[in-house]
Scaffold this motif. Structure first.
Motif, PDB file in Angstrom:
ATOM      1  N   LYS A 137       0.870  -1.169   0.000  1.00 11.79           N
ATOM      2  CA  LYS A 137       0.000   0.000   0.000  1.00 11.79           C
ATOM      3  C   LYS A 137       0.908   1.221   0.000  1.00 11.79           C
ATOM      4  O   LYS A 137       1.605   1.488   0.985  1.00 11.79           O
ATOM      5  CB  LYS A 137      -0.923   0.003   1.216  1.00 11.79           C
ATOM      6  CG  LYS A 137      -2.028   1.065   1.135  1.00 11.79           C
ATOM      7  CD  LYS A 137      -3.068   0.874   2.226  1.00 11.79           C
ATOM      8  CE  LYS A 137      -4.212   1.868   2.069  1.00 11.79           C
ATOM      9  NZ  LYS A 137      -5.248   1.679   3.107  1.00 11.79           N
ATOM     10  N   GLY A 234      -2.447   3.342   6.622  1.00 12.75           N
ATOM     11  CA  GLY A 234      -2.215   1.922   6.454  1.00 12.75           C
ATOM     12  C   GLY A 234      -1.187   1.580   5.396  1.00 12.75           C
ATOM     13  O   GLY A 234      -1.104   0.429   4.954  1.00 12.75           O
ATOM     14  N   CYS A 235      -0.397   2.563   4.988  1.00 14.70           N
ATOM     15  CA  CYS A 235       0.612   2.337   3.943  1.00 14.70           C
ATOM     16  C   CYS A 235       1.896   1.775   4.543  1.00 14.70           C
ATOM     17  O   CYS A 235       2.245   2.056   5.702  1.00 14.70           O
ATOM     18  CB  CYS A 235       0.924   3.636   3.208  1.00 14.70           C
ATOM     19  SG  CYS A 235      -0.496   4.353   2.336  1.00 14.70           S
ATOM     20  N   ASN A 236       2.622   1.002   3.733  1.00 18.41           N
ATOM     21  CA  ASN A 236       3.920   0.496   4.160  1.00 18.41           C
ATOM     22  C   ASN A 236       5.064   1.102   3.354  1.00 18.41           C
ATOM     23  O   ASN A 236       6.233   0.822   3.613  1.00 18.41           O
ATOM     24  CB  ASN A 236       3.978  -1.031   4.029  1.00 18.41           C
ATOM     25  CG  ASN A 236       3.846  -1.507   2.593  1.00 18.41           C
ATOM     26  OD1 ASN A 236       2.977  -1.057   1.867  1.00 18.41           O
ATOM     27  ND2 ASN A 236       4.704  -2.424   2.177  1.00 18.41           N
TER      28      ASN A 236
END
Length: 383
Positions: A137, A234-236
């Motif tokens: 994400k 919620g991003c990586n």
């Protein structure tokens, strides 16, 4: 005297000469059509010989140009300062363009005309350096300039056709933009069909009174906030819009000004935000191709939304020359005799011969060629 962007557009082109007081680096982000680059001292010292033709002068925000137009009026010229400068003309131009039609034209240009120059090197970097993987994400970080806006459009195109299952968020962090700059970013995003999410901080206010390396501190703080906001979404991974020219210039700047050999990496694990990674998907895209795409589509972006340049201090030609701009000019000169000089610099970082390096660092530990020098000596033949 002053002239508004609307009044300027109504004038027949042959009735006036248009002068741009901004630096070459600012013009690289966009300029009024048919404008001539000059600076205040030169224009006042050597004005046009024909006093019957109107003169229109503009800078970034219409501050410096007022003084110059007044000086030329005192010399007998009919000179005008563009009210609000380039920023005001840019807002007018953006309102004129049809959003849906423009978005379709931009996307078509990426698929067709600029496929080999933009889309192919974009996907090549993704595959070569394994930048986007299944389940990722990615927070595409948009500053409002040409590079990050193009990156957003490339990700949209990738999302439509990629077999890899990943998600994308388009993140704009407002570190304290003035209202005009923020409107330009929002309008460009609307016109290009990029669904941005805006987070606000007070970074500009925090570093405004810092006298030592405010730009370095600002960049570090912005990077930290981007990781934080991306994590909340919620991003990586966060994606930044650095391109091939940035990589070359950074490499050369490190040697010339930092006494070190290092490059801008295509991806990095965050040391302060576990599980987060920084990627640079435009690693193999040339800046000239980005400019060509921008100009072909008649797009206009902000150059620098920093509060330090809001009062046209960047228009003072030479007083704020950065090391990066000097490096750009050096590379431009080297290309005159060696057109492949940029690729040679890039390839040199892929062909480092450790056996010929005096010292190097790995994982923070310094190594010297003397460490194994004697062990590598060939044994003497017994005679």
């Amino acid at each position: 005297m002053n002239i508004t962007p609307e009044e300027l557009n109504a004038l027949p082109r042959g009735e006036f000469t248009l002068y741009d007081m901004r630096s070459e680096s600012e013009r690289a982000y966009g300029a009024l059509p048919d404008s001539v680059r000059t600076d205040a001292d030169l224009l006042i010292a050597s004005p046009p010989p024909d006093k019957s033709k109107k003169i229109v002068i503009y800078c970034a925000r219409g501050v410096l140009s007022e003084d110059v137009s007044d000086a030329l009026c005192d010399m007998g010229y009919e000179a005008y300062s563009l009210t609000g400068g380039y920023a005001a003309w840019l807002r007018l131009e953006m309102r004129r363009q049809n959003g849906e039609l423009k978005c379709a034209e931009v996307e078509q240009s990426i698929r067709k005309k600029f496929r080999d120059r933009l889309m192919k090197p974009f996907t090549k970097a993704l595959k070569l350096y394994k930048l986007v993987n299944e389940g990722d994400k990615v927070a595409v970080c948009i500053s409002g300039g040409k590079d990050s806006m193009l990156m957003a459009k490339l990700f949209q195109e990738l999302k439509r056709h990629s077999e890899v299952n990943f998600d994308v968020k388009y993140l704009v962090m407002d570190p304290g933009y003035n209202e005009e700059n923020r409107k330009i970013i929002e309008e460009n995003a609307r016109m290009l069909g990029v669904p941005i999410e805006i987070f606000e901080t007070d970074i500009f206010a925090s570093v405004y009174n810092v006298t030592k390396s405010p730009c370095y501190l600002c960049a570090r703080m912005r990077r930290g906030w981007l990781y934080t906001f991306a994590g909340q979404l919620g991003c990586n991974k966060i994606a930044l819009g650095h391109h091939f020219d940035d990589v070359i210039e950074t490499t050369l700047m490190g040697m010339l000004h930092g006494a070190q050999i290092q490059t801008m990496m295509p991806k990095l694990h965050s040391t302060n935000y576990p599980g987060m990674e920084l990627i640079r998907p435009m690693y193999l895209i040339r800046e000239d191709d980005i400019k060509a795409w921008r100009d072909y589509n008649d797009l206009h972006f902000i150059q620098c939304a920093c509060r330090f340049t809001d009062t046209c201090t960047a228009c003072s030609n030479g007083q704020n020359r950065s090391k990066r701009q000097e490096t750009k000019e050096l590379i431009r000169e080297l290309k005159k005799t060696n057109p492949d000089v940029e690729m040679c610099i890039f390839r040199s970082m892929e062909n480092v011969n450790i056996d010929t390096v005096l010292t190097y660092k790995q994982s923070g530990i310094k190594h010297s060629f003397l460490d194994e020098y004697d062990e590598k000596a060939l044994p003497h033949d017994n005679l």
